[in-house]
Design an enzyme around this catalytic site. Structure first.
Site, short mmCIF file in Angstrom:
data_model
loop_
_atom_site.label_atom_id
_atom_site.label_comp_id
_atom_site.label_asym_id
_atom_site.label_seq_id
_atom_site.Cartn_x
_atom_site.Cartn_y
_atom_site.Cartn_z
N SER A 1 0.82 -1.21 0.00
CA SER A 1 0.00 0.00 0.00
C SER A 1 0.86 1.26 0.00
CB SER A 1 -0.94 0.00 1.21
OG SER A 1 -1.64 -1.21 1.28
N1 SAM Z 1 -0.61 -4.87 4.17
C1 SAM Z 1 0.13 -5.17 2.98
C2 SAM Z 1 1.51 -4.58 2.99
O1 SAM Z 1 1.88 -3.93 3.97
O2 SAM Z 1 2.25 -4.83 2.03
C3 SAM Z 1 -0.61 -4.82 1.71
C4 SAM Z 1 -1.75 -5.72 1.49
S1 SAM Z 1 -2.36 -5.88 -0.13
C5 SAM Z 1 -3.00 -4.30 -0.47
C6 SAM Z 1 -3.78 -6.88 0.24
C7 SAM Z 1 -3.47 -8.29 0.67
O3 SAM Z 1 -4.68 -8.90 1.12
C8 SAM Z 1 -2.93 -9.17 -0.45
O4 SAM Z 1 -1.68 -9.65 -0.12
C9 SAM Z 1 -3.96 -10.30 -0.55
O5 SAM Z 1 -3.38 -11.56 -0.83
C10 SAM Z 1 -4.56 -10.28 0.84
N2 SAM Z 1 -5.89 -10.90 0.96
C11 SAM Z 1 -6.97 -10.78 0.16
N3 SAM Z 1 -7.99 -11.54 0.61
C12 SAM Z 1 -7.53 -12.15 1.74
C13 SAM Z 1 -8.11 -13.06 2.69
N4 SAM Z 1 -9.37 -13.50 2.58
N5 SAM Z 1 -7.35 -13.48 3.71
C14 SAM Z 1 -6.06 -13.06 3.85
N6 SAM Z 1 -5.46 -12.20 3.00
C15 SAM Z 1 -6.20 -11.75 1.97
#
Ligand code: SAM
Length: 205
Positions: free
Chosen positions: A53
């Protein structure tokens, strides 16, 4: 210094949050050429087709979460691990979950290299939360749900705060804050954001 100035000018004013962000080098969570853009205020690609992000959004979400040193925090959406590393500077313990095994393993490698010992990173579908570790003082979702997931609300302690983007994946979403009170849930809208969707089940990588 310029990084902190950019964060402040976008509304990140909590000194504890700024200090935590100053202490976590975003470049460590990026690969190849993208590491050279670590201090641009933009989301950047990471493995598994996901994104790290934008720093100012990370700051605003962290600030909205009002994390205190005794807190146990759950993050759904480990991604690169950057947000979890910042939370680890503010909280007692951070649990972070991602649906991609590769991302969790890469993030763990960085946590180990940085000597961060108060993060537990796990592969799983974070929309179910972590019932065995509940209740949580704070919950942060870094992927957008259509509505706050019921299991996560149920795992929020009384007095707890959850911050998450809500809305359809390909439209503008609202960043909201939910507070659990003795009598129910209070909601407030913070800003508009754009996040990848919260997807059910495990990823293939
Ligand atoms: N917080 C992260 C960072 O600091 O880099 C950025 C996160 S990214 C915008 C969103 C993340 O949510 C992705 O890695 C995706 O795989 C994860 N995601 C989506 N659905 C999910 C779920 N049901 N359970 C766990 N992770 C999930």
């Amino acid at each position: 210094m310029q990084f902190l100035f950019a964060l402040r000018s976008r509304g990140v004013t909590d000194e504890r949050v700024l200090h935590a962000m100053e202490g976590v080098d975003r470049a460590r969570f990026l690969r190849g050429l993208f590491a050279s853009r670590a201090y641009d205020d933009v989301p950047l690609p990471i493995s598994c087709g996901q994104t790290i992000s934008q720093p100012s959004i990370v700051g605003l979400m962290t600030q909205a979460l009002e994390v205190e040193p005794r807190h146990k925090v759950l993050e759904v959406g480990t991604g690169s691990g950057y947000q979890a590393a910042i939370l680890s500077k503010l909280a007692r313990r951070v649990y972070t979950v991602d649906r991609f095994r590769t991302l969790v393993s890469q993030a763990q490698t960085v946590f180990d290299a940085l000597g961060i010992a108060n993060i537990t990173a796990m592969t799983g579908d974070g929309s179910h939360g972590l019932p065995e570790q509940a209740p949580f003082d704070r919950i942060l979702l870094t992927a957008a749900a259509e509505d706050p997931p019921g299991p996560l609300l149920a795992q929020l302690r009384v007095g707890g705060i959850m911050v998450l983007p809500v809305g359809q994946s390909d439209t503008i979403q609202n960043l909201i804050r939910v507070r659990r009170t003795e009598t129910g849930l209070d909601y407030d809208e913070l800003s508009t954001v754009r996040f990848v969707p919260l997807i059910e089940g495990l990823g293939e990588d």
